[in-house]
Scaffold this motif. Structure first.
Motif, short mmCIF file in Angstrom:
data_model
loop_
_atom_site.label_atom_id
_atom_site.label_comp_id
_atom_site.label_asym_id
_atom_site.label_seq_id
_atom_site.Cartn_x
_atom_site.Cartn_y
_atom_site.Cartn_z
N LEU A 150 0.86 -1.18 0.00
CA LEU A 150 0.00 0.00 0.00
C LEU A 150 0.89 1.23 0.00
CD1 LEU A 150 -2.74 1.50 0.36
CD2 LEU A 150 -2.37 1.30 2.82
N LYS A 151 0.64 2.14 -0.93
CA LYS A 151 1.39 3.40 -0.99
C LYS A 151 0.40 4.53 -1.11
CE LYS A 151 4.78 1.06 -3.84
NZ LYS A 151 5.30 0.96 -5.20
N ALA A 152 0.59 5.57 -0.31
CA ALA A 152 -0.26 6.75 -0.38
C ALA A 152 0.63 7.98 -0.26
CB ALA A 152 -1.30 6.73 0.73
N ALA A 153 0.32 9.02 -1.03
CA ALA A 153 1.17 10.21 -1.01
C ALA A 153 0.34 11.47 -1.22
CB ALA A 153 2.24 10.11 -2.10
N LEU A 154 0.71 12.50 -0.48
CA LEU A 154 0.17 13.83 -0.68
C LEU A 154 1.31 14.67 -1.26
CD1 LEU A 154 -2.14 15.87 -0.31
CD2 LEU A 154 -1.17 16.38 1.95
N ILE A 155 1.10 15.19 -2.47
CA ILE A 155 2.14 15.91 -3.19
C ILE A 155 1.75 17.37 -3.29
CG2 ILE A 155 3.42 16.04 -5.37
CD1 ILE A 155 2.45 13.05 -5.78
N GLY A 156 2.63 18.23 -2.80
CA GLY A 156 2.39 19.67 -2.87
C GLY A 156 3.38 20.32 -3.82
N THR A 157 2.89 21.12 -4.74
CA THR A 157 3.74 21.80 -5.70
C THR A 157 4.29 23.08 -5.08
OG1 THR A 157 2.41 20.93 -7.51
CG2 THR A 157 3.81 22.81 -8.02
N ILE A 158 5.62 23.20 -5.08
CA ILE A 158 6.28 24.40 -4.56
C ILE A 158 6.54 25.37 -5.71
CG2 ILE A 158 8.32 25.30 -3.38
CD1 ILE A 158 8.44 22.56 -1.90
N THR A 159 7.16 24.87 -6.77
CA THR A 159 7.36 25.63 -8.00
C THR A 159 7.00 24.70 -9.16
OG1 THR A 159 9.66 24.96 -8.40
CG2 THR A 159 9.32 26.85 -6.94
N ASN A 160 7.17 25.16 -10.40
CA ASN A 160 6.87 24.32 -11.56
C ASN A 160 7.72 23.07 -11.62
OD1 ASN A 160 4.87 25.99 -12.46
ND2 ASN A 160 6.18 27.13 -13.86
N SER A 161 8.93 23.11 -11.04
CA SER A 161 9.82 21.96 -11.12
C SER A 161 10.18 21.33 -9.78
CB SER A 161 11.11 22.35 -11.87
OG SER A 161 11.72 23.44 -11.23
N ILE A 162 9.67 21.85 -8.67
CA ILE A 162 9.98 21.29 -7.35
C ILE A 162 8.68 21.02 -6.60
CG2 ILE A 162 11.08 21.72 -5.12
CD1 ILE A 162 13.13 23.44 -6.57
N ASN A 163 8.58 19.83 -6.03
CA ASN A 163 7.43 19.52 -5.19
C ASN A 163 7.88 18.85 -3.91
OD1 ASN A 163 7.53 16.66 -5.63
ND2 ASN A 163 6.45 16.95 -7.56
N MET A 164 6.99 18.84 -2.92
CA MET A 164 7.26 18.20 -1.64
C MET A 164 6.21 17.12 -1.44
SD MET A 164 7.64 20.00 2.04
CE MET A 164 8.22 19.10 3.46
N THR A 165 6.64 15.95 -0.99
CA THR A 165 5.75 14.81 -0.86
C THR A 165 5.79 14.26 0.56
OG1 THR A 165 6.17 14.21 -3.16
CG2 THR A 165 5.21 12.52 -1.76
N MET A 166 4.60 14.01 1.12
CA MET A 166 4.47 13.25 2.36
C MET A 166 3.92 11.90 1.95
SD MET A 166 3.16 15.80 5.39
CE MET A 166 1.83 14.71 5.65
N ARG A 167 4.64 10.82 2.28
CA ARG A 167 4.32 9.51 1.76
C ARG A 167 4.21 8.49 2.90
NH1 ARG A 167 5.45 8.15 -3.35
NH2 ARG A 167 6.81 9.96 -3.51
N TYR A 168 3.22 7.59 2.77
CA TYR A 168 3.07 6.46 3.69
C TYR A 168 3.15 5.18 2.88
CZ TYR A 168 1.00 2.94 6.72
OH TYR A 168 0.77 1.80 7.44
N GLU A 169 3.93 4.20 3.36
CA GLU A 169 4.07 2.92 2.68
C GLU A 169 3.93 1.78 3.69
OE1 GLU A 169 7.12 4.38 -0.84
OE2 GLU A 169 7.88 3.09 0.77
N LEU A 170 3.19 0.75 3.29
CA LEU A 170 3.01 -0.44 4.10
C LEU A 170 3.31 -1.65 3.22
CD1 LEU A 170 1.89 -2.10 6.57
CD2 LEU A 170 -0.35 -1.91 5.47
N ASP A 171 4.20 -2.52 3.68
CA ASP A 171 4.49 -3.79 3.02
C ASP A 171 4.20 -4.90 4.02
OD1 ASP A 171 5.40 -2.51 0.76
OD2 ASP A 171 7.51 -2.61 1.32
#
Length: 194
Positions: A150-171
């Motif tokens: 299971l993978k889930a991510a919230l991706i926030g765009t900072i600029t056109n070429s840079i983003n910040m991601t908060m990610r959760y992963e379960l294996d």
């Protein structure tokens, strides 16, 4: 200390979709290796009817901490897009998988499994996107072995070429030894988009 490296590539046209993903995780706790995971996947989807597609995916994983020397999977199946619009996409599907695996507790060999998958993508607004992938492999003929990613991510765009991601992963994999069956991680990362 922890190191997380990721690379993603996506290409899409009217009839098909290609995705490549790579991930390397490394961690040390009290000068002892606690994480050493290499994972890669190639996925190709081909539309064969409105909303329906064929799904072909190759996955590779190596994880000495979980005692996995290598795990190579080839899955073939079909899926349906339950929701597909500009802001939201939801797909479900199933198929079969052939797996060649070697662990430190088993001999290398082939096995077969039922494969189910689900993916969801939601563009919250112009800056934030949420995406989630779920994959399950079940081997009912082999002591009901089950593997879940299971993978889930919230991706926030900072600029056109840079983003910040908060990610959760379960294996989860109940075919491994009890101390290696489950791994969870929360990761915050900065990404550069080409």
């Amino acid at each position: 200390s922890d190191l997380s490296l990721r690379a993603n590539f996506q290409w899409k046209d009217k009839h098909s979709e290609f995705r490549a993903q790579g991930r390397y995780l490394f961690g040390e706790t009290n000068d002892e290796k606690s994480t050493d995971n290499l994972f890669g996947s190639l996925r190709y989807r081909r539309n064969f009817a409105p909303g329906s597609f064929g799904n072909f995916e190759t996955r590779y994983e190596r994880d000495p901490i979980k005692r996995i020397d290598y795990d190579l999977q080839q899955s073939i199946g079909a899926g349906h897009r339950l929701i597909e619009n500009k802001k939201m996409q939801l797909s479900l599907g199933a198929g079969g998988a052939a797996i060649f695996r070697s662990t430190q507790t088993t001999e290398p060999g082939w096995t077969y499994a039922l494969d189910a998958f689900q993916d969801f993508n939601y563009e919250i607004n112009g800056r934030f996107t949420f995406n989630q992938d779920f994959t399950m492999l079940a081997k009912p003929m082999e002591n009901n072995e089950l593997s879940i990613k299971l993978k889930a991510a919230l991706i926030g765009t900072i600029t056109n070429s840079i983003n910040m991601t908060m990610r959760y992963e379960l294996d989860y994999d109940n075919s491994l030894l009890p101390d290696a069956r489950t791994s969870e991680r929360w990761i915050t990362s900065i990404a550069y988009v080409f």
